[in-house]
Design a protein around this motif. Structure first.
Motif, PDB file in Angstrom:
ATOM      1  N   PRO A  57       0.836  -1.254  -0.154  1.00 52.50           N
ATOM      2  CA  PRO A  57       0.111   0.043  -0.086  1.00 52.50           C
ATOM      3  C   PRO A  57       0.762   1.360   0.151  1.00 52.50           C
ATOM      4  CG  PRO A  57      -0.926  -1.549   1.517  1.00 52.50           C
ATOM      5  CD  PRO A  57       0.613  -2.189   0.956  1.00 52.50           C
ATOM      6  N   SER A  58       2.024   1.278   0.676  1.00 55.99           N
ATOM      7  CA  SER A  58       3.047   2.286   0.495  1.00 55.99           C
ATOM      8  C   SER A  58       3.471   2.721  -0.731  1.00 55.99           C
ATOM      9  CB  SER A  58       4.214   2.346   1.711  1.00 55.99           C
ATOM     10  OG  SER A  58       4.595   1.031   1.246  1.00 55.99           O
ATOM     11  N   ASP A  59       3.784   1.797  -1.503  1.00 61.19           N
ATOM     12  CA  ASP A  59       3.915   1.874  -2.922  1.00 61.19           C
ATOM     13  C   ASP A  59       2.839   2.554  -3.610  1.00 61.19           C
ATOM     14  OD1 ASP A  59       6.462   0.556  -2.316  1.00 61.19           O
ATOM     15  OD2 ASP A  59       5.635  -1.272  -2.557  1.00 61.19           O
ATOM     16  N   ILE A  60       1.640   2.080  -3.774  1.00 58.75           N
ATOM     17  CA  ILE A  60       0.484   2.613  -4.474  1.00 58.75           C
ATOM     18  C   ILE A  60       0.232   4.106  -3.774  1.00 58.75           C
ATOM     19  CG2 ILE A  60      -2.027   2.472  -4.548  1.00 58.75           C
ATOM     20  CD1 ILE A  60      -1.479  -0.631  -4.017  1.00 58.75           C
ATOM     21  N   LYS A  61       0.455   4.403  -2.550  1.00 55.98           N
ATOM     22  CA  LYS A  61       0.382   5.562  -2.106  1.00 55.98           C
ATOM     23  C   LYS A  61       1.275   6.636  -2.884  1.00 55.98           C
ATOM     24  CE  LYS A  61      -0.988   5.254   2.791  1.00 55.98           C
ATOM     25  NZ  LYS A  61      -0.813   5.800   4.182  1.00 55.98           N
ATOM     26  N   LYS A  62       2.526   6.190  -3.118  1.00 54.76           N
ATOM     27  CA  LYS A  62       3.825   6.837  -3.595  1.00 54.76           C
ATOM     28  C   LYS A  62       3.229   7.247  -5.158  1.00 54.76           C
ATOM     29  CE  LYS A  62       7.803   5.354  -1.000  1.00 54.76           C
ATOM     30  NZ  LYS A  62       9.070   4.623  -1.052  1.00 54.76           N
ATOM     31  N   VAL A  63       2.709   6.114  -5.748  1.00 54.02           N
ATOM     32  CA  VAL A  63       2.634   6.102  -7.283  1.00 54.02           C
ATOM     33  C   VAL A  63       1.304   7.337  -7.568  1.00 54.02           C
ATOM     34  CG1 VAL A  63       1.377   5.078  -9.373  1.00 54.02           C
ATOM     35  CG2 VAL A  63       3.370   4.009  -7.730  1.00 54.02           C
ATOM     36  N   VAL A  64       0.284   7.363  -6.616  1.00 51.35           N
ATOM     37  CA  VAL A  64      -0.665   8.069  -6.706  1.00 51.35           C
ATOM     38  C   VAL A  64      -0.353   9.503  -6.396  1.00 51.35           C
ATOM     39  CG1 VAL A  64      -2.996   8.966  -5.503  1.00 51.35           C
ATOM     40  CG2 VAL A  64      -2.357   6.416  -6.105  1.00 51.35           C
ATOM     41  N   GLN A  65       0.689   9.804  -5.370  1.00 52.03           N
ATOM     42  CA  GLN A  65       1.096  11.204  -5.070  1.00 52.03           C
ATOM     43  C   GLN A  65       1.863  11.573  -6.179  1.00 52.03           C
ATOM     44  OE1 GLN A  65       3.669  11.228  -1.758  1.00 52.03           O
ATOM     45  NE2 GLN A  65       3.213  13.400  -1.235  1.00 52.03           N
ATOM     46  N   TRP A  66       2.685  10.787  -6.612  1.00 54.21           N
ATOM     47  CA  TRP A  66       3.775  11.109  -7.852  1.00 54.21           C
ATOM     48  C   TRP A  66       2.806  11.626  -8.986  1.00 54.21           C
ATOM     49  CZ3 TRP A  66       7.612   6.680  -7.578  1.00 54.21           C
ATOM     50  CH2 TRP A  66       8.519   6.856  -6.246  1.00 54.21           C
ATOM     51  N   TYR A  67       1.757  10.899  -9.395  1.00 53.63           N
ATOM     52  CA  TYR A  67       0.977  11.193 -10.496  1.00 53.63           C
ATOM     53  C   TYR A  67       0.433  12.427 -10.358  1.00 53.63           C
ATOM     54  CZ  TYR A  67      -2.895  11.669 -13.728  1.00 53.63           C
ATOM     55  OH  TYR A  67      -3.830  12.007 -14.476  1.00 53.63           O
ATOM     56  N   ASN A  68      -0.225  12.793  -9.107  1.00 46.64           N
ATOM     57  CA  ASN A  68      -0.930  14.212  -8.974  1.00 46.64           C
ATOM     58  C   ASN A  68       0.224  15.213  -8.898  1.00 46.64           C
ATOM     59  OD1 ASN A  68      -3.571  13.119  -8.469  1.00 46.64           O
ATOM     60  ND2 ASN A  68      -3.342  12.508  -6.425  1.00 46.64           N
ATOM     61  N   LEU A  69       1.301  14.851  -8.424  1.00 46.24           N
ATOM     62  CA  LEU A  69       2.488  16.094  -8.506  1.00 46.24           C
ATOM     63  C   LEU A  69       2.824  16.446  -9.911  1.00 46.24           C
ATOM     64  CD1 LEU A  69       5.128  15.266  -5.520  1.00 46.24           C
ATOM     65  CD2 LEU A  69       3.975  17.542  -6.054  1.00 46.24           C
ATOM     66  N   LEU A  70       3.095  15.150 -10.759  1.00 44.49           N
ATOM     67  CA  LEU A  70       3.235  15.625 -12.209  1.00 44.49           C
ATOM     68  C   LEU A  70       2.197  16.120 -12.755  1.00 44.49           C
ATOM     69  CD1 LEU A  70       5.188  11.827 -12.770  1.00 44.49           C
ATOM     70  CD2 LEU A  70       6.098  14.194 -12.655  1.00 44.49           C
ATOM     71  N   GLN A  71       0.906  15.781 -12.335  1.00 45.86           N
ATOM     72  CA  GLN A  71      -0.176  16.245 -13.058  1.00 45.86           C
ATOM     73  C   GLN A  71      -0.442  17.794 -12.575  1.00 45.86           C
ATOM     74  OE1 GLN A  71      -3.374  17.624 -11.866  1.00 45.86           O
ATOM     75  NE2 GLN A  71      -4.387  17.898 -13.876  1.00 45.86           N
ATOM     76  N   LYS A  72      -0.157  18.169 -11.433  1.00 43.46           N
ATOM     77  CA  LYS A  72      -0.136  19.650 -10.870  1.00 43.46           C
ATOM     78  C   LYS A  72       1.027  20.550 -11.619  1.00 43.46           C
ATOM     79  CE  LYS A  72       0.120  22.242  -6.778  1.00 43.46           C
ATOM     80  NZ  LYS A  72       0.623  21.982  -5.357  1.00 43.46           N
ATOM     81  N   ASN A  73       1.917  20.037 -11.998  1.00 47.48           N
ATOM     82  CA  ASN A  73       3.231  20.735 -12.609  1.00 47.48           C
ATOM     83  C   ASN A  73       3.206  20.429 -14.048  1.00 47.48           C
ATOM     84  OD1 ASN A  73       4.983  21.850 -10.345  1.00 47.48           O
ATOM     85  ND2 ASN A  73       4.215  19.774  -9.582  1.00 47.48           N
ATOM     86  N   ASP A  74       2.280  19.946 -14.625  1.00 50.66           N
ATOM     87  CA  ASP A  74       1.997  19.762 -16.091  1.00 50.66           C
ATOM     88  C   ASP A  74       3.177  18.952 -16.637  1.00 50.66           C
ATOM     89  OD1 ASP A  74      -0.219  21.268 -16.452  1.00 50.66           O
ATOM     90  OD2 ASP A  74       0.672  23.201 -16.224  1.00 50.66           O
ATOM     91  N   LEU A  75       3.515  17.985 -15.883  1.00 50.92           N
ATOM     92  CA  LEU A  75       4.834  17.087 -16.457  1.00 50.92           C
ATOM     93  C   LEU A  75       4.495  15.641 -17.070  1.00 50.92           C
ATOM     94  CD1 LEU A  75       7.247  17.971 -13.795  1.00 50.92           C
ATOM     95  CD2 LEU A  75       7.212  18.866 -16.091  1.00 50.92           C
ATOM     96  N   LEU A  76       2.784  15.685 -17.059  1.00 48.10           N
ATOM     97  CA  LEU A  76       2.488  14.264 -17.727  1.00 48.10           C
ATOM     98  C   LEU A  76       2.550  14.213 -19.073  1.00 48.10           C
ATOM     99  CD1 LEU A  76      -0.932  13.786 -15.725  1.00 48.10           C
ATOM    100  CD2 LEU A  76       1.085  12.746 -15.368  1.00 48.10           C
ATOM    101  N   ASP A  77       2.831  15.251 -19.970  1.00 51.35           N
ATOM    102  CA  ASP A  77       3.087  15.215 -21.172  1.00 51.35           C
ATOM    103  C   ASP A  77       4.389  14.558 -21.416  1.00 51.35           C
ATOM    104  OD1 ASP A  77       0.643  16.381 -21.702  1.00 51.35           O
ATOM    105  OD2 ASP A  77       1.684  18.465 -21.877  1.00 51.35           O
TER     106      ASP A  77
END
Length: 142
Positions: free
Chosen positions: A107-127
């Motif tokens: 679950p701690s790994d999943i937390k990181k992936v979700v948090q990282w996705y949201n950080l990348l999304q917030k900083n417009d880095l998903l492209d």
């Protein structure tokens, strides 16, 4: 910006972008508060492009998992928080990556992936998830 320039640093929250390399390490900038810090070679650093998630059959690159989340959420922030409970996180991740290895992905790994996705999304880095593939394709064709 590709995932080759985005780092996770053990013991520090969030993600960091490499600003410049130094003789003894690198200067990085936090994606959370934009503060710059120097990290030495002794720091436990993980480059996002080198991280993979265990499934029952293979290891799936983190980039591919983030793409699946992006497709599920249509490029928006995740519908759950990284602070949600274990069952919510596992249920969400099962929708994104149905054959992930529940014994090796905590679950701690999943937390990181979700948090990282949201950080990348917030900083417009998903492209960066899309462009890094296209860059490789064009260089292979040449």
């Amino acid at each position: 910006m590709s995932l080759d320039k985005i780092l996770a640093i053990s013991g520090k929250p969030g993600l960091y972008e490499i600003v410049t390399q130094t003789r003894t390490g690198a200067v990085v900038q936090s994606l959370i508060d934009k503060k710059r810090i120097t990290v030495g070679a002794h720091s436990n650093i993980s480059i996002l492009s080198e991280i993979a998630i265990y499934t029952l059959t293979e290891e799936v690159p983190l980039k591919d998992v983030l793409k699946k989340i992006k497709n599920k959420e249509n490029g928006a922030p995740t519908s759950i928080s990284h602070k949600d409970g274990k069952d919510t996180l596992e249920e969400y991740f099962f929708e994104v990556l149905p054959d992930y290895d529940e014994d090796r992905v905590y679950p701690s790994d999943i937390k990181k992936v979700v948090q990282w996705y949201n950080l990348l999304q917030k900083n417009d880095l998903l492209d960066a998830l899309e462009t890094s593939d296209e860059d490789k394709d064009t260089s292979e064709e040449e």
